[in-house]
Design a protein around this motif. Structure first.
Motif, PDB file in Angstrom:
ATOM      1  N   ASP A 204      -4.650  -1.763  -4.819  1.00 57.72           N
ATOM      2  CA  ASP A 204      -4.748  -0.633  -3.902  1.00 57.72           C
ATOM      3  C   ASP A 204      -4.870  -1.125  -2.457  1.00 57.72           C
ATOM      4  O   ASP A 204      -5.032  -2.312  -2.189  1.00 57.72           O
ATOM      5  CB  ASP A 204      -5.903   0.293  -4.278  1.00 57.72           C
ATOM      6  CG  ASP A 204      -7.276  -0.362  -4.187  1.00 57.72           C
ATOM      7  OD1 ASP A 204      -7.419  -1.390  -3.502  1.00 57.72           O
ATOM      8  OD2 ASP A 204      -8.203   0.173  -4.799  1.00 57.72           O
ATOM      9  N   ARG A 205      -4.768  -0.233  -1.524  1.00 62.94           N
ATOM     10  CA  ARG A 205      -4.785  -0.550  -0.099  1.00 62.94           C
ATOM     11  C   ARG A 205      -6.079  -1.268   0.292  1.00 62.94           C
ATOM     12  O   ARG A 205      -6.066  -2.197   1.101  1.00 62.94           O
ATOM     13  CB  ARG A 205      -4.611   0.749   0.704  1.00 62.94           C
ATOM     14  CG  ARG A 205      -4.666   0.580   2.189  1.00 62.94           C
ATOM     15  CD  ARG A 205      -3.707  -0.430   2.746  1.00 62.94           C
ATOM     16  NE  ARG A 205      -2.395   0.101   2.958  1.00 62.94           N
ATOM     17  CZ  ARG A 205      -1.335  -0.661   3.158  1.00 62.94           C
ATOM     18  NH1 ARG A 205      -1.436  -1.958   3.134  1.00 62.94           N
ATOM     19  NH2 ARG A 205      -0.168  -0.138   3.366  1.00 62.94           N
ATOM     20  N   GLU A 206      -7.188  -0.882  -0.292  1.00 63.35           N
ATOM     21  CA  GLU A 206      -8.472  -1.504   0.025  1.00 63.35           C
ATOM     22  C   GLU A 206      -8.466  -2.985  -0.352  1.00 63.35           C
ATOM     23  O   GLU A 206      -8.945  -3.833   0.386  1.00 63.35           O
ATOM     24  CB  GLU A 206      -9.594  -0.765  -0.704  1.00 63.35           C
ATOM     25  CG  GLU A 206     -10.978  -1.184  -0.269  1.00 63.35           C
ATOM     26  CD  GLU A 206     -12.058  -0.324  -0.899  1.00 63.35           C
ATOM     27  OE1 GLU A 206     -12.993  -0.910  -1.457  1.00 63.35           O
ATOM     28  OE2 GLU A 206     -11.947   0.911  -0.822  1.00 63.35           O
ATOM     29  N   GLU A 207      -7.903  -3.300  -1.512  1.00 66.76           N
ATOM     30  CA  GLU A 207      -7.817  -4.693  -1.936  1.00 66.76           C
ATOM     31  C   GLU A 207      -6.905  -5.492  -1.008  1.00 66.76           C
ATOM     32  O   GLU A 207      -7.210  -6.631  -0.651  1.00 66.76           O
ATOM     33  CB  GLU A 207      -7.296  -4.800  -3.371  1.00 66.76           C
ATOM     34  CG  GLU A 207      -8.363  -4.601  -4.414  1.00 66.76           C
ATOM     35  CD  GLU A 207      -7.826  -4.872  -5.804  1.00 66.76           C
ATOM     36  OE1 GLU A 207      -8.112  -5.952  -6.342  1.00 66.76           O
ATOM     37  OE2 GLU A 207      -7.113  -3.998  -6.326  1.00 66.76           O
ATOM     38  N   ILE A 208      -5.798  -4.903  -0.618  1.00 62.67           N
ATOM     39  CA  ILE A 208      -4.876  -5.583   0.296  1.00 62.67           C
ATOM     40  C   ILE A 208      -5.580  -5.863   1.618  1.00 62.67           C
ATOM     41  O   ILE A 208      -5.473  -6.963   2.174  1.00 62.67           O
ATOM     42  CB  ILE A 208      -3.595  -4.747   0.509  1.00 62.67           C
ATOM     43  CG1 ILE A 208      -2.776  -4.714  -0.785  1.00 62.67           C
ATOM     44  CG2 ILE A 208      -2.770  -5.306   1.666  1.00 62.67           C
ATOM     45  CD1 ILE A 208      -1.610  -3.748  -0.765  1.00 62.67           C
ATOM     46  N   ASN A 209      -6.316  -4.885   2.116  1.00 63.58           N
ATOM     47  CA  ASN A 209      -7.054  -5.070   3.366  1.00 63.58           C
ATOM     48  C   ASN A 209      -8.105  -6.177   3.230  1.00 63.58           C
ATOM     49  O   ASN A 209      -8.297  -6.974   4.145  1.00 63.58           O
ATOM     50  CB  ASN A 209      -7.703  -3.770   3.819  1.00 63.58           C
ATOM     51  CG  ASN A 209      -6.687  -2.759   4.318  1.00 63.58           C
ATOM     52  OD1 ASN A 209      -5.570  -3.122   4.686  1.00 63.58           O
ATOM     53  ND2 ASN A 209      -7.061  -1.499   4.310  1.00 63.58           N
ATOM     54  N   ALA A 210      -8.785  -6.228   2.083  1.00 57.41           N
ATOM     55  CA  ALA A 210      -9.797  -7.256   1.851  1.00 57.41           C
ATOM     56  C   ALA A 210      -9.157  -8.644   1.816  1.00 57.41           C
ATOM     57  O   ALA A 210      -9.667  -9.599   2.417  1.00 57.41           O
ATOM     58  CB  ALA A 210     -10.549  -6.984   0.552  1.00 57.41           C
TER      59      ALA A 210
END
Length: 120
Positions: free
Chosen positions: A89-95
């Protein structure tokens, strides 16, 4: 517990040295306290705690799983750490992107230090 102001070691080293024997007593895969909890415990910023945890990651004592936290490294070879599967998800990509930026900054700092020591 707070880090000792009179101790000549950097705060991140003091924290890593304190956590190292504690981690040795924990079972493989055990989740460590959050950055905020550790920062509160040691009376420092989350950045300082993150730097201390990076020392322990470099020593292969713990592993960071983005959006999940820090875990005690398997005593075998580190490939046993369970990483979530499925769509990212986008949150994982950002992390992940954030960690890459942090690594790039660390490399730049090391190169900068190397330039200073090499020219002396």
């Amino acid at each position: 517990m707070t880090v000792a102001a009179h101790d000549p070691r950097p705060k991140k080293v003091q924290i890593a040295d304190t956590l190292r024997p504690e981690i040795a007593e924990l079972p493989d895969g055990h989740r460590l306290a959050s950055l905020r909890e550790l920062a509160d415990r040691f009376g420092v910023t989350t950045v300082t705690v993150g730097n201390a945890l990076q020392i322990l990651i470099d020593e292969e004592l713990i592993v960071s799983v983005p959006t999940r936290g820090y875990f005690v490294q398997s005593s075998t070879d580190g490939d046993d750490v369970e990483v979530p599967t499925g769509p990212i998800d986008r949150e994982e990509i950002n992390a992940i992107h954030s960690e890459i930026r942090q690594l790039a900054a660390r490399v730049a700092e090391l190169e900068k230090r190397s330039d200073h020591t090499g020219s002396a």
